[in-house]
Design a protein around this motif. Structure first.
Motif, PDB file in Angstrom:
ATOM      1  N   ILE A  29      42.373  30.962  33.395  1.00  0.00           N
ATOM      2  CA  ILE A  29      42.622  31.080  34.830  1.00  0.00           C
ATOM      3  C   ILE A  29      41.320  30.911  35.606  1.00  0.00           C
ATOM      4  CG2 ILE A  29      43.273  32.711  36.651  1.00  0.00           C
ATOM      5  CD1 ILE A  29      45.344  33.846  34.646  1.00  0.00           C
ATOM      6  N   GLN A  30      40.253  31.538  35.125  1.00  0.00           N
ATOM      7  CA  GLN A  30      38.970  31.466  35.817  1.00  0.00           C
ATOM      8  C   GLN A  30      38.436  30.041  35.889  1.00  0.00           C
ATOM      9  OE1 GLN A  30      37.146  35.284  34.011  1.00  0.00           O
ATOM     10  NE2 GLN A  30      35.732  34.607  35.592  1.00  0.00           N
ATOM     11  N   LEU A  82      36.887  37.519  40.113  1.00  0.00           N
ATOM     12  CA  LEU A  82      37.694  37.883  38.947  1.00  0.00           C
ATOM     13  C   LEU A  82      36.813  38.307  37.787  1.00  0.00           C
ATOM     14  CD1 LEU A  82      40.491  38.134  37.722  1.00  0.00           C
ATOM     15  CD2 LEU A  82      40.367  35.712  37.112  1.00  0.00           C
ATOM     16  N   ARG A 128      39.738  48.201  39.991  1.00  0.00           N
ATOM     17  CA  ARG A 128      40.802  47.348  39.460  1.00  0.00           C
ATOM     18  C   ARG A 128      42.171  48.030  39.481  1.00  0.00           C
ATOM     19  NH1 ARG A 128      38.291  45.803  34.896  1.00  0.00           N
ATOM     20  NH2 ARG A 128      39.002  47.619  33.780  1.00  0.00           N
ATOM     21  N   GLY A 154      45.222  46.761  41.714  1.00  0.00           N
ATOM     22  CA  GLY A 154      46.443  46.294  41.049  1.00  0.00           C
ATOM     23  C   GLY A 154      47.685  46.982  41.607  1.00  0.00           C
ATOM     24  N   LEU A 169      48.413  45.627  45.090  1.00  0.00           N
ATOM     25  CA  LEU A 169      48.999  44.293  45.024  1.00  0.00           C
ATOM     26  C   LEU A 169      50.471  44.345  44.619  1.00  0.00           C
ATOM     27  CD1 LEU A 169      46.045  42.298  43.459  1.00  0.00           C
ATOM     28  CD2 LEU A 169      47.061  41.919  45.700  1.00  0.00           C
ATOM     29  N   TRP A 203      53.549  36.573  45.570  1.00  0.00           N
ATOM     30  CA  TRP A 203      52.406  36.228  44.725  1.00  0.00           C
ATOM     31  C   TRP A 203      51.580  37.460  44.367  1.00  0.00           C
ATOM     32  CZ3 TRP A 203      47.669  37.575  46.588  1.00  0.00           C
ATOM     33  CH2 TRP A 203      47.571  37.825  47.953  1.00  0.00           C
ATOM     34  N   MET A 204      51.695  38.514  45.158  1.00  0.00           N
ATOM     35  CA  MET A 204      50.899  39.716  44.920  1.00  0.00           C
ATOM     36  C   MET A 204      51.374  40.489  43.689  1.00  0.00           C
ATOM     37  SD  MET A 204      50.671  40.968  48.847  1.00  0.00           S
ATOM     38  CE  MET A 204      49.147  41.884  48.883  1.00  0.00           C
ATOM     39  N   LEU A 206      49.886  39.113  40.316  1.00  0.00           N
ATOM     40  CA  LEU A 206      48.445  39.330  40.326  1.00  0.00           C
ATOM     41  C   LEU A 206      48.121  40.797  40.055  1.00  0.00           C
ATOM     42  CD1 LEU A 206      45.732  37.986  40.703  1.00  0.00           C
ATOM     43  CD2 LEU A 206      45.943  38.394  43.147  1.00  0.00           C
ATOM     44  N   LEU A 210      48.717  41.479  36.397  1.00  0.00           N
ATOM     45  CA  LEU A 210      47.610  40.938  35.598  1.00  0.00           C
ATOM     46  C   LEU A 210      46.424  41.896  35.582  1.00  0.00           C
ATOM     47  CD1 LEU A 210      47.441  37.167  36.535  1.00  0.00           C
ATOM     48  CD2 LEU A 210      47.648  38.111  34.255  1.00  0.00           C
ATOM     49  N   LEU A 211      46.076  42.421  36.745  1.00  0.00           N
ATOM     50  CA  LEU A 211      44.942  43.347  36.805  1.00  0.00           C
ATOM     51  C   LEU A 211      45.225  44.639  36.046  1.00  0.00           C
ATOM     52  CD1 LEU A 211      43.699  42.946  40.479  1.00  0.00           C
ATOM     53  CD2 LEU A 211      42.608  42.143  38.386  1.00  0.00           C
TER      54      LEU A 211
END
Length: 102
Positions: A16-17, A28, A40, A44, A47, A62-63, A66, A69-70
């Motif tokens: 992703i990065q 990130l 984090r 998270g 989000l 989209w939040m 994300l 993921l965090l």
């Protein structure tokens, strides 16, 4: 098993990065550091909460992924499902892009 799942998640984050803009990749990278855990986890959760209220104008769906993921960086039980979703989503995206080229 958790070490294997963590390594797979780290590979996904590396992928992703490489694909996001440089400023976002640096942010990130900082968020992935162990010392950023206190930032984090609340980020998270915020989000995810914003994703739940995606019907509001500023917030979006989209939040939600994300935030998950965090949180998966710290919560072992989320790592497996998030890894699976990332791999499946990546495969579907690749297949969709190939079908659009033809």
């Amino acid at each position: 098993m958790p070490a294997k799942s963590r390594a797979r998640l780290n590979r996904q984050f590396d992928r992703i990065q490489r694909r996001i803009p440089n400023f976002a990749a640096r942010a990130l990278d900082w968020l992935r550091q162990p010392r950023a855990r206190l930032v984090r986890i609340p980020l998270g959760l915020l989000l995810i909460l914003g994703g739940v209220f995606s019907f509001l104008p500023v917030l979006g769906i989209w939040m939600l992924p994300l935030g998950l993921l965090l949180l998966a960086l710290d919560l072992v039980f989320l790592q497996g499902p998030i890894n699976s979703a990332l791999v499946l989503g990546s495969r579907k995206w690749t297949l969709w892009r190939r079908s659009r080229r033809q």
